[in-house]
Design an enzyme around this catalytic site. Structure first.
Site, mmCIF file in Angstrom:
data_model
loop_
_atom_site.group_PDB
_atom_site.id
_atom_site.type_symbol
_atom_site.label_atom_id
_atom_site.label_comp_id
_atom_site.label_asym_id
_atom_site.label_seq_id
_atom_site.Cartn_x
_atom_site.Cartn_y
_atom_site.Cartn_z
ATOM 1 N N ALA A 16 0.865 -1.189 0.000
ATOM 2 C CA ALA A 16 0.000 0.000 0.000
ATOM 3 C C ALA A 16 0.900 1.237 0.000
ATOM 4 C CB ALA A 16 -0.947 -0.002 1.200
ATOM 5 N N HIS A 22 6.847 5.954 1.551
ATOM 6 C CA HIS A 22 7.684 4.818 1.127
ATOM 7 C C HIS A 22 8.588 5.239 -0.027
ATOM 8 C CE1 HIS A 22 4.098 2.422 2.684
ATOM 9 N NE2 HIS A 22 5.088 1.944 3.385
#
Ligand code: PAF
Length: 282
Positions: free
Chosen positions: A32, A37
């Protein structure tokens, strides 16, 4: 983009890369993927020849079955996002069996007490699960450098401890929290918030910033009480804990000392979704 689904294939590839003298960066994730990230991956790309991103929702770190079941799983979209960053990125997306065989249990670790503070009090066994998966991933990928966000600051300290205790030959690198324009710390869980809850959750960061100002003149206890009062008045957010801790051992600050470094940590619920955040105080 190459996606490895099994550790055997991946290990052969890694050996070949290392024999050519390539350095390996690693960003472990539960998928996800969001900008937070991606900022870790960008960081990894600046100092390594190739970067591995693992995408694995690790069952042994969840103390709540519903949370595990509802955790978003979006491998195709994750891969598309990673493709936009560059060529030298490789994905490891193992099955539960590839990591655990038939024994889906966490190992028991001692992190010299770090594991009993804050998250450890509210999420029983969580850090054994995190330690188990991160140690296994380090052993499979054998990265030179691994990147973790400071949003999970306690996790970052625990992984540094894990690497030093087990003499794992990897540099564990902490990266600054990536925030939405409202200040809300980026998290895969944000995807589950309604539009209104997402807007209201910016209150967490706003309160942390105010608390930081107060920490200049007030005691840790007074600042924590002030934070509790702010959350008591909030119609949607429920505070689980606020803690002001010394970053060395994550123990609650009783009396401030000039030579020590402190952070303030918050965990709160909104629409049954648990959000955490923290900032440096000095
Ligand atoms: O921070 C996370 O997303 C997870 O705890 C990690 C480090 C990927 C281990 O499953």
């Amino acid at each position: 983009m190459t996606i490895f689904y099994t550790q055997n294939n991946l290990k052969t590839f890694v050996e070949a890369q290392k024999s050519e003298g390539k350095t390996i960066g690693f960003v472990p994730t539960m998928g996800a993927l969001h900008e937070g990230h991606l900022s870790l991956v960008r960081n990894a790309m600046t100092s390594n020849d190739i970067v591995f991103v693992s995408v694995f929702v690790n069952p042994t770190q969840f103390d709540n079955a519903t949370d595990l079941e509802k955790y978003p799983r979006t491998l195709d979209a994750d891969v598309e996002l990673l493709k936009t960053l560059g060529k030298n990125i490789f994905v490891y997306a193992p099955s539960v069996a590839d990591i655990y065989n038939s024994d889906v249990n966490a190992e028991k670790f001692s992190f010299d007490g770090l594991e009993f503070e804050m998250e450890g009090k509210f999420r029983k066994g969580h850090f054994d699960g995190v330690g188990t998966i991160v140690k296994r991933l380090f052993e499979i990928i054998t990265p030179h450098n691994a990147y973790f966000g400071e949003k999970d600051f306690q996790q970052l300290m625990i992984i540094k401890k894990l690497a030093s205790k087990y003499k794992l030959p990897v540099n564990v690198i902490g990266c600054e929290i990536y925030r939405e324009p409202s200040g809300l710390a980026m998290s895969s869980r944000n995807q589950r918030l309604s539009e209104n809850a997402r807007k209201e959750s910016a209150f967490i960061y706003k309160t942390l910033l105010e608390a930081k100002k107060k920490f200049g003149t007030k005691s840790a206890m007074q600042v924590k009480e002030w934070v509790q009062k702010q959350f008591n008045k909030h119609p949607l957010l429920t505070l689980e804990y606020v803690e002001i801790a010394n970053i060395k051992n994550l123990k609650t600050v009783k009396r401030k000392s000039k030579n020590q470094t402190y952070r303030i940590f918050i965990a709160a619920f909104i629409e049954n979704i648990r959000l955490i955040d923290n900032i440096a105080l000095n």
